[in-house]
Write a protein that holds these residues in place. Structure first.
Motif, PDB file in Angstrom:
ATOM      1  N   ALA A 192       0.829  -1.213   0.000  1.00  0.00           N
ATOM      2  CA  ALA A 192       0.000   0.000   0.000  1.00  0.00           C
ATOM      3  C   ALA A 192       0.859   1.258   0.000  1.00  0.00           C
ATOM      4  CB  ALA A 192      -0.936  -0.005   1.212  1.00  0.00           C
ATOM      5  N   MET A 193       2.034   1.201   0.646  1.00  0.00           N
ATOM      6  CA  MET A 193       2.888   2.376   0.769  1.00  0.00           C
ATOM      7  C   MET A 193       3.974   2.443  -0.296  1.00  0.00           C
ATOM      8  SD  MET A 193       1.450   3.929   3.195  1.00  0.00           S
ATOM      9  CE  MET A 193       2.628   5.270   3.424  1.00  0.00           C
ATOM     10  N   ALA A 194       4.072   1.424  -1.152  1.00  0.00           N
ATOM     11  CA  ALA A 194       5.130   1.397  -2.170  1.00  0.00           C
ATOM     12  C   ALA A 194       5.144   2.636  -3.054  1.00  0.00           C
ATOM     13  CB  ALA A 194       5.014   0.129  -3.017  1.00  0.00           C
ATOM     14  N   PRO A 195       3.987   3.126  -3.545  1.00  0.00           N
ATOM     15  CA  PRO A 195       4.023   4.346  -4.371  1.00  0.00           C
ATOM     16  C   PRO A 195       4.654   5.531  -3.643  1.00  0.00           C
ATOM     17  CG  PRO A 195       1.921   3.251  -4.650  1.00  0.00           C
ATOM     18  CD  PRO A 195       2.622   2.538  -3.521  1.00  0.00           C
ATOM     19  N   MET A 196       4.358   5.676  -2.352  1.00  0.00           N
ATOM     20  CA  MET A 196       4.930   6.788  -1.594  1.00  0.00           C
ATOM     21  C   MET A 196       6.424   6.578  -1.354  1.00  0.00           C
ATOM     22  SD  MET A 196       3.734   8.353   2.071  1.00  0.00           S
ATOM     23  CE  MET A 196       4.623   9.708   2.850  1.00  0.00           C
ATOM     24  N   PHE A 197       6.821   5.350  -0.998  1.00  0.00           N
ATOM     25  CA  PHE A 197       8.231   5.079  -0.718  1.00  0.00           C
ATOM     26  C   PHE A 197       9.093   5.299  -1.966  1.00  0.00           C
ATOM     27  CE2 PHE A 197       6.939   1.884   2.815  1.00  0.00           C
ATOM     28  CZ  PHE A 197       6.771   2.939   3.709  1.00  0.00           C
ATOM     29  N   LEU A 198       8.664   4.751  -3.103  1.00  0.00           N
ATOM     30  CA  LEU A 198       9.428   4.883  -4.335  1.00  0.00           C
ATOM     31  C   LEU A 198       9.531   6.346  -4.766  1.00  0.00           C
ATOM     32  CD1 LEU A 198       8.029   1.830  -6.352  1.00  0.00           C
ATOM     33  CD2 LEU A 198      10.389   2.138  -5.595  1.00  0.00           C
ATOM     34  N   THR A 199       8.416   7.057  -4.644  1.00  0.00           N
ATOM     35  CA  THR A 199       8.397   8.467  -5.045  1.00  0.00           C
ATOM     36  C   THR A 199       9.272   9.319  -4.133  1.00  0.00           C
ATOM     37  OG1 THR A 199       6.213   8.327  -6.058  1.00  0.00           O
ATOM     38  CG2 THR A 199       6.907  10.487  -5.277  1.00  0.00           C
ATOM     39  N   MET A 200       9.166   9.100  -2.824  1.00  0.00           N
ATOM     40  CA  MET A 200       9.965   9.893  -1.886  1.00  0.00           C
ATOM     41  C   MET A 200      11.455   9.605  -2.047  1.00  0.00           C
ATOM     42  SD  MET A 200       8.023  10.368   1.743  1.00  0.00           S
ATOM     43  CE  MET A 200       9.302  11.523   2.230  1.00  0.00           C
ATOM     44  N   ALA A 201      11.808   8.353  -2.317  1.00  0.00           N
ATOM     45  CA  ALA A 201      13.221   8.016  -2.514  1.00  0.00           C
ATOM     46  C   ALA A 201      13.792   8.813  -3.681  1.00  0.00           C
ATOM     47  CB  ALA A 201      13.377   6.517  -2.763  1.00  0.00           C
ATOM     48  N   ILE A 294      16.952  25.176   2.986  1.00  0.00           N
ATOM     49  CA  ILE A 294      16.078  25.644   4.070  1.00  0.00           C
ATOM     50  C   ILE A 294      14.645  25.758   3.564  1.00  0.00           C
ATOM     51  CG2 ILE A 294      15.592  27.591   5.622  1.00  0.00           C
ATOM     52  CD1 ILE A 294      18.578  28.143   5.705  1.00  0.00           C
ATOM     53  N   LEU A 295      14.472  26.091   2.278  1.00  0.00           N
ATOM     54  CA  LEU A 295      13.143  26.198   1.688  1.00  0.00           C
ATOM     55  C   LEU A 295      12.683  24.863   1.100  1.00  0.00           C
ATOM     56  CD1 LEU A 295      13.642  29.629  -0.108  1.00  0.00           C
ATOM     57  CD2 LEU A 295      12.425  29.208   2.027  1.00  0.00           C
ATOM     58  N   ASN A 296      13.622  24.091   0.574  1.00  0.00           N
ATOM     59  CA  ASN A 296      13.243  22.822  -0.060  1.00  0.00           C
ATOM     60  C   ASN A 296      12.677  21.813   0.928  1.00  0.00           C
ATOM     61  OD1 ASN A 296      13.560  22.926  -2.855  1.00  0.00           O
ATOM     62  ND2 ASN A 296      15.781  22.724  -2.727  1.00  0.00           N
ATOM     63  N   ILE A 297      13.242  21.746   2.122  1.00  0.00           N
ATOM     64  CA  ILE A 297      12.804  20.719   3.075  1.00  0.00           C
ATOM     65  C   ILE A 297      11.364  20.942   3.549  1.00  0.00           C
ATOM     66  CG2 ILE A 297      13.230  19.742   5.378  1.00  0.00           C
ATOM     67  CD1 ILE A 297      16.159  19.735   4.757  1.00  0.00           C
ATOM     68  N   PRO A 298      10.937  22.179   3.882  1.00  0.00           N
ATOM     69  CA  PRO A 298       9.516  22.356   4.197  1.00  0.00           C
ATOM     70  C   PRO A 298       8.589  21.938   3.051  1.00  0.00           C
ATOM     71  CG  PRO A 298      10.760  24.241   4.972  1.00  0.00           C
ATOM     72  CD  PRO A 298      11.702  23.400   4.171  1.00  0.00           C
ATOM     73  N   PHE A 299       8.991  22.202   1.805  1.00  0.00           N
ATOM     74  CA  PHE A 299       8.194  21.755   0.661  1.00  0.00           C
ATOM     75  C   PHE A 299       8.130  20.227   0.612  1.00  0.00           C
ATOM     76  CE2 PHE A 299       8.197  26.009  -1.073  1.00  0.00           C
ATOM     77  CZ  PHE A 299       7.074  26.026  -1.891  1.00  0.00           C
ATOM     78  N   THR A 304       4.563  15.254   1.768  1.00  0.00           N
ATOM     79  CA  THR A 304       4.237  13.940   2.329  1.00  0.00           C
ATOM     80  C   THR A 304       2.738  13.825   2.592  1.00  0.00           C
ATOM     81  OG1 THR A 304       4.672  14.688   4.587  1.00  0.00           O
ATOM     82  CG2 THR A 304       6.506  13.692   3.399  1.00  0.00           C
ATOM     83  N   ILE A 305       2.066  14.965   2.722  1.00  0.00           N
ATOM     84  CA  ILE A 305       0.605  14.985   2.840  1.00  0.00           C
ATOM     85  C   ILE A 305      -0.018  15.265   1.486  1.00  0.00           C
ATOM     86  CG2 ILE A 305      -1.364  16.201   3.864  1.00  0.00           C
ATOM     87  CD1 ILE A 305       0.369  16.694   6.326  1.00  0.00           C
ATOM     88  N   ALA A 306       0.570  16.219   0.741  1.00  0.00           N
ATOM     89  CA  ALA A 306      -0.006  16.646  -0.539  1.00  0.00           C
ATOM     90  C   ALA A 306       0.217  15.642  -1.662  1.00  0.00           C
ATOM     91  CB  ALA A 306       0.582  17.999  -0.938  1.00  0.00           C
ATOM     92  N   ASN A 307       0.996  14.564  -1.427  1.00  0.00           N
ATOM     93  CA  ASN A 307       1.263  13.624  -2.526  1.00  0.00           C
ATOM     94  C   ASN A 307       0.122  12.638  -2.775  1.00  0.00           C
ATOM     95  OD1 ASN A 307       1.506  11.449  -0.678  1.00  0.00           O
ATOM     96  ND2 ASN A 307       3.708  11.742  -0.473  1.00  0.00           N
ATOM     97  N   GLY A 308      -0.901  12.628  -1.924  1.00  0.00           N
ATOM     98  CA  GLY A 308      -2.063  11.782  -2.178  1.00  0.00           C
ATOM     99  C   GLY A 308      -1.919  10.344  -1.734  1.00  0.00           C
ATOM    100  N   SER A 327       2.896  19.648  -7.403  1.00  0.00           N
ATOM    101  CA  SER A 327       3.797  18.725  -6.712  1.00  0.00           C
ATOM    102  C   SER A 327       4.212  17.565  -7.610  1.00  0.00           C
ATOM    103  CB  SER A 327       3.109  18.172  -5.454  1.00  0.00           C
ATOM    104  OG  SER A 327       3.788  17.034  -4.970  1.00  0.00           O
ATOM    105  N   PRO A 328       5.510  17.394  -7.874  1.00  0.00           N
ATOM    106  CA  PRO A 328       5.950  16.196  -8.609  1.00  0.00           C
ATOM    107  C   PRO A 328       5.552  14.919  -7.881  1.00  0.00           C
ATOM    108  CG  PRO A 328       7.735  17.802  -8.454  1.00  0.00           C
ATOM    109  CD  PRO A 328       6.636  18.292  -7.554  1.00  0.00           C
ATOM    110  N   MET A 329       5.599  14.949  -6.547  1.00  0.00           N
ATOM    111  CA  MET A 329       5.294  13.752  -5.770  1.00  0.00           C
ATOM    112  C   MET A 329       3.840  13.317  -5.946  1.00  0.00           C
ATOM    113  SD  MET A 329       7.490  14.310  -2.240  1.00  0.00           S
ATOM    114  CE  MET A 329       6.809  12.829  -1.500  1.00  0.00           C
ATOM    115  N   TYR A 330       2.921  14.281  -6.045  1.00  0.00           N
ATOM    116  CA  TYR A 330       1.502  13.927  -6.181  1.00  0.00           C
ATOM    117  C   TYR A 330       1.276  13.134  -7.473  1.00  0.00           C
ATOM    118  CZ  TYR A 330      -3.542  14.201  -6.774  1.00  0.00           C
ATOM    119  OH  TYR A 330      -4.862  13.876  -6.969  1.00  0.00           O
ATOM    120  N   TYR A 331       1.771  13.655  -8.582  1.00  0.00           N
ATOM    121  CA  TYR A 331       1.532  12.997  -9.867  1.00  0.00           C
ATOM    122  C   TYR A 331       2.294  11.674  -9.958  1.00  0.00           C
ATOM    123  CZ  TYR A 331      -0.493  17.497 -10.999  1.00  0.00           C
ATOM    124  OH  TYR A 331      -1.270  18.627 -10.981  1.00  0.00           O
TER     125      TYR A 331
END
Length: 383
Positions: A192-201, A294-299, A304-308, A327-331
């Motif tokens: 279930a979490m594979a899409p998030m893990f692969l994308t975040m990596a 400093i700006l990239n990390i808050p984004f 992690t919430i906005a990625n769906g 968000s690249p992560m969302y798509y």
């Protein structure tokens, strides 16, 4: 050197600032965003389709529409249209009352079934919520079809009292749920979490890569033109995206594979995700150098919430919804669900991802053109 003098050094002051800043950034990004679960569950869109021409089906459909806690309930779709929208993740649950429902209830000879269809290829919180809703609806309907209730309903339909009582007895526990799961995710939270893990990596790797490559770009000024150095930076990012993605997918496939064809599709997808994420995170790095982190990390934290992966776009609060559109992560996460488990719109997600990357690339070209002055390339530098 005394301790108070050590605290005044640039490194110590930077560490103090970063320690406080990221405490604030993480808590402000996470805590408010996750209150949307379960506060915004009512924002999930569902459909109720009543194909039953009888009064019983119409009565149940009316009750469900009035009592279910969802603000967006479609009732003007055919069952085929609703199931198509469910497969595309537009709807989150389809409740279908079949055309023989009233007849089955009145006859009392067989269980009267209501169809509930759920799309599993999405956030687990949505699937678990819909499972709970289906269970609650089934329990409520069976309570309503208790002998006393059913007798009253049947008498209102002009059925004689004695016949109504006999039919009501037969109707107890007669209404059953037929739960259908489409695009099922195999058991295991890692699936279930594979899409998030692969994308975040890929995204985190691209963010660190952006810091390093922009640093190399700045350090190499005067050794080549800024145009040539910018092209070198892009080619390196592409190369890393292609190679690093193979390594990441290799680890994921070692845990749980999805087939050879899917591997190559995911390879191309995550290479694209890496490159787009590199463009996205390079913007701040090219503007302000290493301080751009400093700006990239808050984004990153907000994505992690906005990625769906944790919740759907409909459930998110406005700032996270807005961020999800760029968000690249969302798509990437949405494409992963579609590629790995079916349904969804992988092509649409890829086109949106490409658009985000193209816009970010144009911004980066503009930053380099406007803010990075030309440095003369010396003969010694070329040598």
């Amino acid at each position: 050197m005394k301790f108070k003098n050590f605290l005044k050094t640039k490194g110590a002051r930077g560490a103090i600032f970063m320690g406080i800043f990221y405490q604030i950034a993480m808590l402000v990004s996470f805590m408010p965003g996750y209150t949307a679960i379960p506060n915004n569950i009512n924002q999930l869109p569902i459909a109720i389709i009543n194909d039953d021409a009888g009064k019983v089906g119409a009565s149940i459909a009316e009750q469900l529409e009035g009592n279910l806690p969802f603000e967006e309930i479609a009732t003007d779709l055919t069952n085929k249209q609703a199931l198509k929208q469910l497969d595309e993740n537009v709807l989150k649950l389809v409740i279908h009352i079949p055309e023989t429902f009233s007849e089955d209830v009145m006859n009392g000879e067989a269980s009267s079934s209501i169809d509930f269809t759920i799309n599993e290829a999405g956030p687990t919180v949505v699937t678990s919520t819909m499972d709970s809703v289906v269970s609650e609806i089934s329990t409520t309907l069976n309570k309503q079809f208790s002998e006393e209730y059913a007798t009253g309903v049947l008498m209102n339909l002009n059925v004689p009292e004695e016949q109504a009582a006999a039919m009501a007895t037969a109707m107890q526990n007669q209404v059953t749920e037929n739960v259908v799961k489409i695009n099922e995710i195999p058991l295991g939270m890692h699936n279930a979490m594979a899409p998030m893990f692969l994308t975040m990596a890929g995204y985190v790797g691209a963010m660190i890569g952006a810091m390093q490559l922009v640093g190399a770009f700045r350090a190499s000024r005067g050794k080549a033109s800024k145009t040539k150095l910018f092209i070198y930076m892009q080619l390196t990012a592409l190369l890393i995206g292609v190679v690093a993605t193979v390594v990441g997918l290799g680890i994921a496939y070692f845990v749980d594979g999805h087939g050879v064809k899917t591997f190559f599709t995911l390879w191309g997808h995550h290479a694209l995700n890496y490159y787009v994420s590199f463009q996205f995170t390079s913007i701040f790095m090219l503007l302000v150098g290493e301080a751009g982190m400093i700006l990239n990390i808050p984004f990153l934290l907000m994505q992690t919430i906005a990625n769906g992966a944790a919740m759907t776009r409909e459930m998110m609060y406005a700032p996270y919804q807005w961020l999800s559109h760029i968000s690249p992560m969302y798509y990437s996460v949405q494409a992963d669900f579609a590629i790995m488990y079916g349904g969804g719109d992988a092509l649409g997600s890829h086109l949106s991802l490409l658009l985000v990357g193209l816009v970010a690339l144009i911004i980066n070209i503009g930053i380099v053109s406007v803010f990075h002055k030309k440095v003369p390339v010396t003969t010694e530098s070329i040598a």
